[in-house]
Design a protein around this motif. Structure first.
Motif, short mmCIF file in Angstrom:
data_model
loop_
_atom_site.label_atom_id
_atom_site.label_comp_id
_atom_site.label_asym_id
_atom_site.label_seq_id
_atom_site.Cartn_x
_atom_site.Cartn_y
_atom_site.Cartn_z
N ASP A 72 0.83 -1.21 0.00
CA ASP A 72 0.00 0.00 0.00
C ASP A 72 0.87 1.26 0.00
OD1 ASP A 72 0.81 0.49 2.65
OD2 ASP A 72 -1.07 -0.26 3.52
N GLU A 73 0.23 2.43 0.00
CA GLU A 73 0.94 3.72 -0.07
C GLU A 73 1.89 3.94 1.09
OE1 GLU A 73 -2.63 3.73 -0.12
OE2 GLU A 73 -2.61 3.52 -2.30
N GLU A 74 1.61 3.33 2.24
CA GLU A 74 2.48 3.48 3.41
C GLU A 74 3.62 2.47 3.43
OE1 GLU A 74 -1.12 3.32 4.11
OE2 GLU A 74 -1.00 5.46 3.66
N GLY A 75 3.67 1.59 2.43
CA GLY A 75 4.73 0.59 2.37
C GLY A 75 4.40 -0.71 3.10
N ASN A 76 3.14 -0.88 3.52
CA ASN A 76 2.73 -2.10 4.20
C ASN A 76 2.36 -3.18 3.19
OD1 ASN A 76 2.78 -0.90 6.88
ND2 ASN A 76 0.98 0.24 6.21
N ILE A 77 2.77 -4.39 3.46
CA ILE A 77 2.42 -5.52 2.60
C ILE A 77 0.94 -5.85 2.81
CG2 ILE A 77 2.80 -7.97 2.17
CD1 ILE A 77 5.72 -7.49 3.10
N THR A 78 0.19 -5.82 1.72
CA THR A 78 -1.23 -6.16 1.81
C THR A 78 -1.50 -7.58 1.34
OG1 THR A 78 -1.68 -5.18 -0.35
CG2 THR A 78 -1.97 -3.76 1.58
N LYS A 79 -0.62 -8.11 0.50
CA LYS A 79 -0.75 -9.49 0.05
C LYS A 79 0.61 -10.01 -0.40
CE LYS A 79 -3.26 -12.55 -3.04
NZ LYS A 79 -4.26 -12.68 -4.10
N PRO A 118 1.44 -0.90 -7.67
CA PRO A 118 1.53 -1.19 -6.23
C PRO A 118 2.20 -2.52 -5.92
CG PRO A 118 -0.66 -1.79 -6.97
CD PRO A 118 0.10 -1.24 -8.17
N SER A 119 2.48 -3.33 -6.94
CA SER A 119 3.18 -4.59 -6.73
C SER A 119 4.68 -4.31 -6.62
CB SER A 119 2.91 -5.51 -7.93
OG SER A 119 3.76 -6.62 -7.92
N LYS A 120 5.35 -4.99 -5.72
CA LYS A 120 6.80 -4.91 -5.59
C LYS A 120 7.35 -6.32 -5.75
CE LYS A 120 6.90 -0.54 -4.28
NZ LYS A 120 7.40 0.51 -5.13
N ASP A 121 8.25 -6.50 -6.70
CA ASP A 121 8.86 -7.81 -6.95
C ASP A 121 10.37 -7.63 -6.81
OD1 ASP A 121 9.53 -10.35 -7.74
OD2 ASP A 121 8.25 -10.36 -9.51
N TYR A 122 10.84 -7.75 -5.58
CA TYR A 122 12.22 -7.40 -5.26
C TYR A 122 13.26 -8.36 -5.82
CZ TYR A 122 10.05 -4.09 -2.04
OH TYR A 122 9.31 -3.07 -1.50
N HIS A 123 12.85 -9.52 -6.32
CA HIS A 123 13.82 -10.46 -6.89
C HIS A 123 13.84 -10.43 -8.43
CE1 HIS A 123 10.12 -13.05 -6.38
NE2 HIS A 123 10.40 -13.31 -7.64
N HIS A 124 13.03 -9.60 -9.04
CA HIS A 124 12.80 -9.64 -10.48
C HIS A 124 13.45 -8.47 -11.23
CE1 HIS A 124 10.29 -10.62 -14.06
NE2 HIS A 124 10.27 -9.31 -14.23
N PHE A 125 14.15 -8.81 -12.32
CA PHE A 125 14.75 -7.84 -13.23
C PHE A 125 14.37 -8.23 -14.64
CE2 PHE A 125 17.29 -8.01 -9.46
CZ PHE A 125 17.54 -6.70 -9.16
#
Length: 128
Positions: A72-79, A118-125
């Motif tokens: 979400d906008e605050e950086g909280n994981i929602t799913k 809003p998706s964050k995929d920290y392992h993906h390039f």
């Protein structure tokens, strides 16, 4: 943290991206962080015709230690979508947003899933 050693991995990628992929991993290897790569994956068959992995233009690094999640906008994981956590600066396998790995990929024309919203995929390039 233990000793880090050089090793090799075989990746199946889009032919025209062979040299950029090699250059990225050489830069990571030569970087000050000596970032440890525990697991890496690139091409994999997906039914989704829009998948960069299906096209061989994407790579995932240390997928368990670098989550894919809705945030979400605050950086909280929602799913949580995949992986277990993302703890850069605490866990040696988590990719920091300002570290050698992200800089190397961006230098060679790739984008990072950690910059998505809003998706964050920290392992993906991926290379578009």
């Amino acid at each position: 943290k233990g000793n880090k050693v050089a090793s090799t991995a075989t990746l199946t990628v889009y032919k025209e991206l062979t040299e950029p992929f090699k250059a990225v991993f050489q830069d990571i290897f030569e970087g000050e962080e000596k970032f440890p790569i525990k697991d890496v994956g690139s091409f994999s068959w997906r039914s989704n015709v829009n998948s960069e992995h299906r096209d061989g233009t994407a790579v995932d690094i240390n997928a368990n230690e670098n989550i894919h999640a809705l945030v979400d906008e605050e950086g909280n994981i929602t799913k949580l979508l995949s992986g277990s956590f993302w703890k850069p600066y605490e866990n040696q396998y988590s990719i920091p947003e300002d570290g050698d790995v992200v800089r190397a990929f961006k230098k060679h024309g790739f984008t990072w899933g950690g910059d998505w919203d809003p998706s964050k995929d920290y392992h993906h390039f991926e290379h578009k």
